[in-house]
Write an enzyme that holds these catalytic residues in place. Structure first.
Site, PDB file in Angstrom:
ATOM      1  N   TYR A   1      -1.352  -0.197  11.087  1.00  0.00           N
ATOM      2  CA  TYR A   1      -1.677  -0.878   9.895  1.00  0.00           C
ATOM      3  C   TYR A   1      -0.608  -0.753   8.955  1.00  0.00           C
ATOM      4  O   TYR A   1       0.309  -1.678   8.480  1.00  0.00           O
ATOM      5  CB  TYR A   1      -2.672  -0.459   9.326  1.00  0.00           C
ATOM      6  CG  TYR A   1      -2.861  -0.856   7.812  1.00  0.00           C
ATOM      7  CD1 TYR A   1      -3.017  -1.994   7.318  1.00  0.00           C
ATOM      8  CD2 TYR A   1      -3.023   0.219   7.004  1.00  0.00           C
ATOM      9  CE1 TYR A   1      -2.983  -2.470   5.926  1.00  0.00           C
ATOM     10  CE2 TYR A   1      -3.323  -0.192   5.435  1.00  0.00           C
ATOM     11  CZ  TYR A   1      -2.896  -1.416   5.160  1.00  0.00           C
ATOM     12  OH  TYR A   1      -3.051  -1.595   3.885  1.00  0.00           O
TER      13      TYR A   1
ATOM     14  N   LYS B   1       2.527  -3.457   7.386  1.00  0.00           N
ATOM     15  CA  LYS B   1       2.632  -3.444   5.880  1.00  0.00           C
ATOM     16  C   LYS B   1       4.266  -3.216   5.568  1.00  0.00           C
ATOM     17  O   LYS B   1       4.764  -3.819   4.580  1.00  0.00           O
ATOM     18  CB  LYS B   1       1.666  -2.632   5.008  1.00  0.00           C
ATOM     19  CG  LYS B   1       0.404  -3.194   5.309  1.00  0.00           C
ATOM     20  CD  LYS B   1       0.179  -4.620   4.532  1.00  0.00           C
ATOM     21  CE  LYS B   1       0.327  -4.544   3.229  1.00  0.00           C
ATOM     22  NZ  LYS B   1      -0.306  -5.805   2.700  1.00  0.00           N
TER      23      LYS B   1
ATOM     24  N   THR C   1       0.876  -1.170   0.003  1.00  0.00           N
ATOM     25  CA  THR C   1       0.121   0.234   0.042  1.00  0.00           C
ATOM     26  C   THR C   1       0.889   1.292   0.053  1.00  0.00           C
ATOM     27  O   THR C   1       2.095   1.238   0.609  1.00  0.00           O
ATOM     28  CB  THR C   1      -0.953  -0.016   1.202  1.00  0.00           C
ATOM     29  OG1 THR C   1      -1.517   1.380   1.396  1.00  0.00           O
ATOM     30  CG2 THR C   1      -0.183  -0.329   2.583  1.00  0.00           C
ATOM     31  N   ASP C   2       0.257   2.178  -0.651  1.00  0.00           N
ATOM     32  CA  ASP C   2       1.152   3.672  -0.504  1.00  0.00           C
ATOM     33  C   ASP C   2       0.995   4.147   0.869  1.00  0.00           C
ATOM     34  O   ASP C   2       2.021   5.134   1.224  1.00  0.00           O
ATOM     35  CB  ASP C   2       0.298   4.482  -1.348  1.00  0.00           C
ATOM     36  CG  ASP C   2      -1.099   4.944  -1.234  1.00  0.00           C
ATOM     37  OD1 ASP C   2      -1.523   4.210  -0.280  1.00  0.00           O
ATOM     38  OD2 ASP C   2      -1.482   5.783  -1.900  1.00  0.00           O
ATOM     39  N   GLU C   3       0.439   3.563   1.866  1.00  0.00           N
ATOM     40  CA  GLU C   3       0.408   4.056   3.100  1.00  0.00           C
ATOM     41  C   GLU C   3       1.846   3.692   4.084  1.00  0.00           C
ATOM     42  O   GLU C   3       1.953   4.516   4.818  1.00  0.00           O
ATOM     43  CB  GLU C   3      -0.838   3.512   3.900  1.00  0.00           C
ATOM     44  CG  GLU C   3      -2.017   3.992   3.467  1.00  0.00           C
ATOM     45  CD  GLU C   3      -3.231   3.518   4.564  1.00  0.00           C
ATOM     46  OE1 GLU C   3      -3.057   3.790   5.732  1.00  0.00           O
ATOM     47  OE2 GLU C   3      -4.222   3.066   3.977  1.00  0.00           O
TER      48      GLU C   3
END
Length: 351
Positions: A165, A169, A140-142
């Protein structure tokens, strides 16, 4: 013949990916879907393909090393696409431990199984496996953290996660990189922007707003609602993953974005307008801790290197998405009531 292990294939993106591959790969593929069917896993997402001879479902935990090893031995996987993850930021704030075990330890189990089955040792050279086996980590870009009002995330942007979260990741991504560098495991990592489309669990913004608006319930909007995200249609995401599996340079990260920066409040108002509902349903709530203000993806690497580009404009995609939820209100209501957790005679596990 490709034998593909898809983890978390009963979830939103995973189920769309399975349908995409079965539609486009025809007869030369076997897909095995390993999913624990936690709250966001729903076999009703896969009713269209459940009887396809190229598809198998196995209910199980990605953290279960003996099970994963046994699946490798039985199905001789040459490809792994790892979707299975806890992904809801709010839940990670309340219960971080499950995110750490599923997202990090689950990734480690898969990497170990692939390393053992593909017979890789420290110092192996991944270039020997080009065109053969491949492990793809869907991220994810997060993991990059937050942007200011300008700039975009590139693959070289330092990781700076701001929630349990995204930290889990980012940790999993680092494990994948380490297995490439140390053991020569042939890997890729994709980091996508916010997905939308059919079968998305209605705790996420777009299906939540549609569901609540249809029932004239308050629409919770964090803070001032001006958090900006880059929106990517899930089918475009699936096509990007397929392109990386086919042509991606081993060991590389590919950012996947839709070129559609929209503020959350703009999305909410667009949905209300299409549904003919009043803005008075919008209810501003206290912002969540560590809420990233803006994400934006530079997808130049995948578009120039692999020839992929988004097929959906946001206007087309959001209209089709809203219409899908309107035409599948029974699917949404079964989730809202919890009935989907009771199973279906049409969705019996096999494998």
């Amino acid at each position: 013949m490709k034998n593909i292990l898809v983890t978390g294939g009963a979830g939103f993106i995973g189920s769309n990916f399975i349908q995409y591959i079965l539609e486009h790969q025809k007869d030369d593929v076997l897909l095995v879907n390993l999913d624990l069917l936690t709250y966001a896993g729903n076999l009703e997402n896969l009713m269209a393909v459940e009887k396809d001879s190229r598809y198998r479902f196995v209910k199980g935990d990605v953290r279960d090393q003996p099970l994963v090893d046994a699946l490798f031995q039985r199905y001789h996987f040459d490809t792994v696409v790892h979707f299975a993850a806890e992904s809801h930021v709010d839940r990670s704030i309340a219960e971080p431990e499950v995110f750490l075990t599923t997202n990090i330890l689950g990734t480690h189990v898969l990497l170990e199984a692939a390393k053992k089955y593909w017979k890789l040792d420290a110092g192996s050279h991944s270039r020997e496996y080009r065109g053969g086996v491949r492990y793809l980590q869907v991220s994810t870009d997060e993991v990059y953290g937050a942007l200011g009002s300008t700039g975009m995330f590139q693959e070289t942007t330092p990781l700076s996660p701001n929630s349990p979260y995204s930290a889990s990741k980012a940790s999993a991504d680092m494990l994948v990189r380490a297995y490439y560098q140390t053991y020569g495991l042939p890997v890729n990592i994709t980091r996508c922007s916010n997905n939308y489309g059919p079968y998305q669990f209605p705790e996420k913004l777009i299906p939540l707003i549609i569901h609540n608006a249809l029932h004239d319930k308050p629409l919770p909007v964090y803070g001032d609602g001006m958090q900006v995200r880059d929106w990517l249609h899930v089918k475009d995401h699936c096509a990007a993953i397929a392109a990386v599996l086919e042509k991606g340079q081993l060991g590389e990260v590919y950012n996947v974005g839709g070129n559609n920066e929209k503020a959350n409040l703009e999305i909410v108002r667009l949905i209300l307008g299409e549904l003919g509902k009043s803005d008075e349903l919008i209810t501003y709530v206290q912002d969540r801790p560590g809420h990233d203000r803006r994400y934006a993806i530079d997808n130049t690497k995948i578009t120039s290197g692999l020839g992929w580009k988004p097929a959906y404009t946001f206007e087309q995609g959001i209209h089709e998405t809203i219409q899908w939820y309107l035409q599948n209100t029974a699917w949404m209501e079964r989730i809202a009531s919890g009935a989907y957790r009771e199973g279906s005679p049409h969705c019996a596990p096999i494998g």
